[in-house]
Every structure is written in C-alpha cells, then in structure tokens.
Design a protein around this motif. Structure first.
Motif, PDB file in Angstrom:
ATOM      1  N   PHE A  22       0.821  -1.209   0.000  1.00  0.00           N
ATOM      2  CA  PHE A  22       0.000   0.000   0.000  1.00  0.00           C
ATOM      3  C   PHE A  22       0.859   1.265   0.000  1.00  0.00           C
ATOM      4  CE2 PHE A  22      -3.336  -2.797   2.195  1.00  0.00           C
ATOM      5  CZ  PHE A  22      -3.933  -3.107   0.987  1.00  0.00           C
ATOM      6  N   SER A  23       2.042   1.188   0.582  1.00  0.00           N
ATOM      7  CA  SER A  23       2.948   2.328   0.557  1.00  0.00           C
ATOM      8  C   SER A  23       3.335   2.671  -0.879  1.00  0.00           C
ATOM      9  CB  SER A  23       4.200   2.024   1.379  1.00  0.00           C
ATOM     10  OG  SER A  23       5.081   3.117   1.381  1.00  0.00           O
ATOM     11  N   SER A  76       5.188   3.713  10.512  1.00  0.00           N
ATOM     12  CA  SER A  76       5.478   5.150  10.485  1.00  0.00           C
ATOM     13  C   SER A  76       5.374   5.652   9.051  1.00  0.00           C
ATOM     14  CB  SER A  76       6.881   5.431  11.027  1.00  0.00           C
ATOM     15  OG  SER A  76       6.975   5.049  12.384  1.00  0.00           O
ATOM     16  N   ILE A  77       4.619   6.739   8.876  1.00  0.00           N
ATOM     17  CA  ILE A  77       4.412   7.323   7.551  1.00  0.00           C
ATOM     18  C   ILE A  77       4.868   8.773   7.585  1.00  0.00           C
ATOM     19  CG2 ILE A  77       2.714   7.901   5.782  1.00  0.00           C
ATOM     20  CD1 ILE A  77       0.981   5.612   6.860  1.00  0.00           C
ATOM     21  N   ALA A  88      -5.914  19.400  10.324  1.00  0.00           N
ATOM     22  CA  ALA A  88      -7.320  19.251  10.720  1.00  0.00           C
ATOM     23  C   ALA A  88      -7.844  17.885  10.279  1.00  0.00           C
ATOM     24  CB  ALA A  88      -8.157  20.371  10.113  1.00  0.00           C
ATOM     25  N   ASN A  89      -7.519  17.496   9.064  1.00  0.00           N
ATOM     26  CA  ASN A  89      -7.952  16.186   8.572  1.00  0.00           C
ATOM     27  C   ASN A  89      -7.223  15.052   9.292  1.00  0.00           C
ATOM     28  OD1 ASN A  89      -9.826  17.181   6.755  1.00  0.00           O
ATOM     29  ND2 ASN A  89      -8.364  17.271   5.052  1.00  0.00           N
ATOM     30  N   LEU A  90      -5.990  15.315   9.696  1.00  0.00           N
ATOM     31  CA  LEU A  90      -5.240  14.312  10.446  1.00  0.00           C
ATOM     32  C   LEU A  90      -5.884  14.068  11.810  1.00  0.00           C
ATOM     33  CD1 LEU A  90      -2.926  12.405  10.943  1.00  0.00           C
ATOM     34  CD2 LEU A  90      -1.442  14.365  11.417  1.00  0.00           C
ATOM     35  N   ARG A  91      -6.296  15.143  12.475  1.00  0.00           N
ATOM     36  CA  ARG A  91      -6.982  14.989  13.765  1.00  0.00           C
ATOM     37  C   ARG A  91      -8.314  14.263  13.584  1.00  0.00           C
ATOM     38  NH1 ARG A  91      -4.656  20.168  14.742  1.00  0.00           N
ATOM     39  NH2 ARG A  91      -6.502  21.224  13.918  1.00  0.00           N
ATOM     40  N   ALA A  92      -8.979  14.525  12.466  1.00  0.00           N
ATOM     41  CA  ALA A  92     -10.236  13.824  12.182  1.00  0.00           C
ATOM     42  C   ALA A  92      -9.986  12.331  11.988  1.00  0.00           C
ATOM     43  CB  ALA A  92     -10.894  14.422  10.939  1.00  0.00           C
ATOM     44  N   LEU A  93      -8.870  11.997  11.353  1.00  0.00           N
ATOM     45  CA  LEU A  93      -8.511  10.589  11.170  1.00  0.00           C
ATOM     46  C   LEU A  93      -8.279   9.917  12.520  1.00  0.00           C
ATOM     47  CD1 LEU A  93      -7.618   8.110   9.512  1.00  0.00           C
ATOM     48  CD2 LEU A  93      -5.338   9.145   9.353  1.00  0.00           C
ATOM     49  N   GLN A  94      -7.626  10.629  13.436  1.00  0.00           N
ATOM     50  CA  GLN A  94      -7.351  10.068  14.761  1.00  0.00           C
ATOM     51  C   GLN A  94      -8.636   9.765  15.537  1.00  0.00           C
ATOM     52  OE1 GLN A  94      -4.657  13.378  15.884  1.00  0.00           O
ATOM     53  NE2 GLN A  94      -3.174  11.783  16.432  1.00  0.00           N
ATOM     54  N   LYS A  95      -9.703  10.494  15.228  1.00  0.00           N
ATOM     55  CA  LYS A  95     -10.972  10.316  15.942  1.00  0.00           C
ATOM     56  C   LYS A  95     -11.974   9.470  15.153  1.00  0.00           C
ATOM     57  CE  LYS A  95     -10.499  14.865  18.140  1.00  0.00           C
ATOM     58  NZ  LYS A  95     -11.077  16.233  18.258  1.00  0.00           N
ATOM     59  N   SER A  96     -11.572   9.014  13.989  1.00  0.00           N
ATOM     60  CA  SER A  96     -12.495   8.305  13.103  1.00  0.00           C
ATOM     61  C   SER A  96     -12.753   6.879  13.571  1.00  0.00           C
ATOM     62  CB  SER A  96     -11.936   8.274  11.682  1.00  0.00           C
ATOM     63  OG  SER A  96     -10.773   7.455  11.626  1.00  0.00           O
ATOM     64  N   GLU A  97     -13.770   6.275  12.982  1.00  0.00           N
ATOM     65  CA  GLU A  97     -14.084   4.876  13.284  1.00  0.00           C
ATOM     66  C   GLU A  97     -12.926   3.965  12.891  1.00  0.00           C
ATOM     67  OE1 GLU A  97     -17.428   1.483  12.045  1.00  0.00           O
ATOM     68  OE2 GLU A  97     -17.739   3.596  11.530  1.00  0.00           O
ATOM     69  N   LEU A  98     -12.247   4.302  11.805  1.00  0.00           N
ATOM     70  CA  LEU A  98     -11.112   3.499  11.351  1.00  0.00           C
ATOM     71  C   LEU A  98     -10.033   3.406  12.426  1.00  0.00           C
ATOM     72  CD1 LEU A  98      -9.457   2.017   9.144  1.00  0.00           C
ATOM     73  CD2 LEU A  98      -8.667   4.276   8.383  1.00  0.00           C
ATOM     74  N   ALA A  99      -9.817   4.490  13.163  1.00  0.00           N
ATOM     75  CA  ALA A  99      -8.769   4.501  14.190  1.00  0.00           C
ATOM     76  C   ALA A  99      -8.990   3.410  15.233  1.00  0.00           C
ATOM     77  CB  ALA A  99      -8.710   5.872  14.859  1.00  0.00           C
ATOM     78  N   GLY A 100     -10.234   2.983  15.401  1.00  0.00           N
ATOM     79  CA  GLY A 100     -10.535   1.941  16.372  1.00  0.00           C
ATOM     80  C   GLY A 100      -9.940   0.588  16.024  1.00  0.00           C
ATOM     81  N   ALA A 101      -9.531   0.412  14.769  1.00  0.00           N
ATOM     82  CA  ALA A 101      -8.916  -0.857  14.360  1.00  0.00           C
ATOM     83  C   ALA A 101      -7.458  -0.942  14.808  1.00  0.00           C
ATOM     84  CB  ALA A 101      -9.003  -1.019  12.845  1.00  0.00           C
ATOM     85  N   HIS A 139      -8.617  -2.577   6.634  1.00  0.00           N
ATOM     86  CA  HIS A 139      -8.263  -1.506   7.570  1.00  0.00           C
ATOM     87  C   HIS A 139      -6.977  -0.811   7.122  1.00  0.00           C
ATOM     88  CE1 HIS A 139     -10.538  -4.136  10.661  1.00  0.00           C
ATOM     89  NE2 HIS A 139     -11.341  -3.189  10.215  1.00  0.00           N
ATOM     90  N   LEU A 140      -5.989  -1.613   6.746  1.00  0.00           N
ATOM     91  CA  LEU A 140      -4.726  -1.030   6.297  1.00  0.00           C
ATOM     92  C   LEU A 140      -4.895  -0.274   4.985  1.00  0.00           C
ATOM     93  CD1 LEU A 140      -1.975  -3.702   7.090  1.00  0.00           C
ATOM     94  CD2 LEU A 140      -2.179  -1.398   8.027  1.00  0.00           C
ATOM     95  N   GLN A 141      -5.675  -0.839   4.080  1.00  0.00           N
ATOM     96  CA  GLN A 141      -5.868  -0.164   2.796  1.00  0.00           C
ATOM     97  C   GLN A 141      -6.578   1.175   2.983  1.00  0.00           C
ATOM     98  OE1 GLN A 141      -7.804  -2.470  -0.288  1.00  0.00           O
ATOM     99  NE2 GLN A 141      -7.044  -1.088  -1.865  1.00  0.00           N
ATOM    100  N   GLU A 142      -7.602   1.192   3.820  1.00  0.00           N
ATOM    101  CA  GLU A 142      -8.315   2.445   4.070  1.00  0.00           C
ATOM    102  C   GLU A 142      -7.412   3.455   4.765  1.00  0.00           C
ATOM    103  OE1 GLU A 142     -12.399   4.136   6.231  1.00  0.00           O
ATOM    104  OE2 GLU A 142     -11.944   1.978   6.269  1.00  0.00           O
ATOM    105  N   LEU A 143      -6.563   2.977   5.676  1.00  0.00           N
ATOM    106  CA  LEU A 143      -5.629   3.870   6.360  1.00  0.00           C
ATOM    107  C   LEU A 143      -4.695   4.545   5.361  1.00  0.00           C
ATOM    108  CD1 LEU A 143      -4.261   4.914   9.021  1.00  0.00           C
ATOM    109  CD2 LEU A 143      -2.747   2.923   8.818  1.00  0.00           C
ATOM    110  N   PHE A 144      -4.076   3.758   4.483  1.00  0.00           N
ATOM    111  CA  PHE A 144      -3.154   4.334   3.505  1.00  0.00           C
ATOM    112  C   PHE A 144      -3.880   5.268   2.541  1.00  0.00           C
ATOM    113  CE2 PHE A 144      -0.090   1.196   4.918  1.00  0.00           C
ATOM    114  CZ  PHE A 144       1.132   1.814   4.672  1.00  0.00           C
ATOM    115  N   LEU A 145      -5.092   4.916   2.159  1.00  0.00           N
ATOM    116  CA  LEU A 145      -5.866   5.786   1.275  1.00  0.00           C
ATOM    117  C   LEU A 145      -6.122   7.135   1.938  1.00  0.00           C
ATOM    118  CD1 LEU A 145      -7.648   6.404  -1.199  1.00  0.00           C
ATOM    119  CD2 LEU A 145      -9.519   5.213  -0.031  1.00  0.00           C
ATOM    120  N   LYS A 146      -6.564   7.106   3.194  1.00  0.00           N
ATOM    121  CA  LYS A 146      -6.881   8.359   3.886  1.00  0.00           C
ATOM    122  C   LYS A 146      -5.624   9.178   4.158  1.00  0.00           C
ATOM    123  CE  LYS A 146     -11.314   7.191   5.911  1.00  0.00           C
ATOM    124  NZ  LYS A 146     -12.167   7.179   7.113  1.00  0.00           N
TER     125      LYS A 146
END
Length: 266
Positions: free
Chosen positions: A178-179, A199-200, A208-221, A253-260
């Motif tokens: 994915f990288s 580490s990316i 702002a979008n990074l903080r949103a990612l940290q609070k997203s449902e995806l972060a729960g994975a 989960h990993l694919q969505e993380l790299f996409l976001k």
C-alpha cells in the motif's frame, strides 16, 4: 459435484466442539448444501444471476478448504469464473471481494500462462501497479484491484478485504504494497512479536484532517494513531498490538488507512 469426501477438511476448519461433533456437523452441512446446490443449478438463470447462497459463499468456502475444481458444483463454478473474468478484464459487473480461486484457474480465465505473464501483462495495463512478495505470499495491486496469491495452498483471493493479519510478516507485506500503491513513504518496525509500529512521513499535511482521522471509526482498528513534526515533515505513527482479546486487524483496515493518509497532503 463430489463434496462429501471433503467432510474432514471442512470439520478441521470448523474447530468448534470436538473432533467427532465437528465431523458430524460438517457432514450434515455439506449434505444439506449439496441438495441446495443441485436445485440451484437446475435453474441456470437463477444460478447465474441470483445463486441460492449469497455471493456464492458456499462455493467460496469449498475452494477455501481446498476442494478440487472437478468436485465443485460445475455450473456454479463456471459462472464464478466468468464473473471474475468480466470484472477483472472488462470492469463489468458488481465489485467482487474476498473471492477465492485456484491460482491456475485464475490465470487460465484471464488468458495468461504464468504469474510472470500475469505481472508483465497487467503492469502495462493497470495504473499504480504494485507487487510485493515474501516467501509463498504474493500481493499484487493495480487500478482498483488487489490479489493475494498463496502459493503454498495454490489459492488466490481477489480483493481480500477480510484477510486477517495475525503475523508481522503479513502486516509488513501489506504495508509495503500500500505504501507503493498510494505513493507514501513509510517504514515498519516490530517492537515485540505482537507490537508493531507503522510510520508514515508526509510533507505539507492538513492537520485538521489528520486529527479527524485520529478520531475516526477506522482509528478503532488500531491501538493508537499519533503524529509529530520532524523538520518540514509530519511523521504519523500507527501502533498495532495483537492479542486474543483485540479486534482482528484486516487488510481493508490497512488499505483504508493508507488511502486516507495519502489524501492528507495539502
């Protein structure tokens, strides 16, 4: 269609009660589905368009446990091959996820003679073509497609979204793929056998979008997602801790993380 002789293979994968009980359950399950498959295939229009088992999940299960193609429901299997061919080559039909096939049948269906031929052909045709291999596992991505080749078992999974990541080697393999595919710089470390860090590094991050990612449902994975500034770059660290009580980490989960993360660039 000869499925009964594969009762033991199925019972070993069930692993719910005890060997005798699991064997009996597997026998009864396969017998019921043989009747269901026979009735479904008698109505070919139904089998082709609305199979009795949703998304051909029973067929998928039989391939997963190693049933040979000659023992599978013949017409259903032929429709499965045709749907995958049209989806991969013509981009037609509904999206297919987690579809298993014997590797040799996928190659034949796509008109290629070998894995090398597969890679050579589609590297020219697909955007963002990427592939990584570790021992007996090869991951290939291109366009919107993802393939997981397991050479030890002789099975390929098309768009493996639910592939559970239990080992660091598999985690590292997906991260490398994915990288490259999403064109982000990353590195992977295993602090312990079940504690891993992805580490990316990104330039010009939208915080702002990074903080949103940290609070997203995806972060729960993941165990945690945090970042720090390093010179003119942001380093995003993603922690993964695997134990019996944790939610399974899956390929999607990993694919969505790299996409976001790839979209965090300003």
């Amino acid at each position: 269609m000869e499925l009964k002789k594969h009762n033991n293979q199925f019972s070993q994968r069930i692993n719910l009660l005890d060997q005798i009980s699991d064997t009996q359950l597997a026998k009864e399950f396969i017998e019921m589905h043989e009747v269901k498959c026979t009735e479904c295939q008698e109505d070919r229009l139904r089998c082709a368009t609305r199979p009795a088992c949703k998304d051909r999940n029973f067929l998928n299960t039989m391939i997963e446990i190693g049933v040979e193609p000659e023992d599978l429901p013949n017409f259903c299997y032929s429709q499965n091959l045709e749907q995958i061919r049209r989806y991969v080559l013509e981009k037609k039909g509904r999206k297919m996820i987690d579809r298993r096939l014997p590797i040799k049948d996928l190659l034949s269906t796509l008109g290629v003679s070998s894995i090398r031929h597969f890679s050579t052909k589609f590297k020219k045709e697909w955007s963002n073509f990427s592939q990584v291999q570790e021992n007996n596992v090869l991951l290939v991505a291109g366009d919107t497609l993802l393939f997981r080749f397991d050479f030890h078992r002789g099975i390929v999974t098309v768009n493996p979204t639910k592939d559970r990541i239990h080992s660091y080697d598999v985690f590292k393999l997906y991260c490398k793929l994915f990288s490259t595919y999403y064109e982000v710089e990353s590195n992977i470390r295993d602090l312990t056998s079940n504690w891993w860090i992805l580490s990316i590094l990104l330039k010009d991050v939208d915080t702002a979008n990074l903080r949103a990612l940290q609070k997203s449902e995806l972060a729960g994975a993941f165990e945690a997602i945090y970042y720090k500034e390093i010179d003119d770059k942001a380093q995003i660290d993603v922690e993964v801790i695997r134990n019996d009580s944790s939610t399974p980490l899956e390929a999607e989960h990993l694919q969505e993380l790299f996409l976001k993360v790839s979209k965090l660039k300003k």
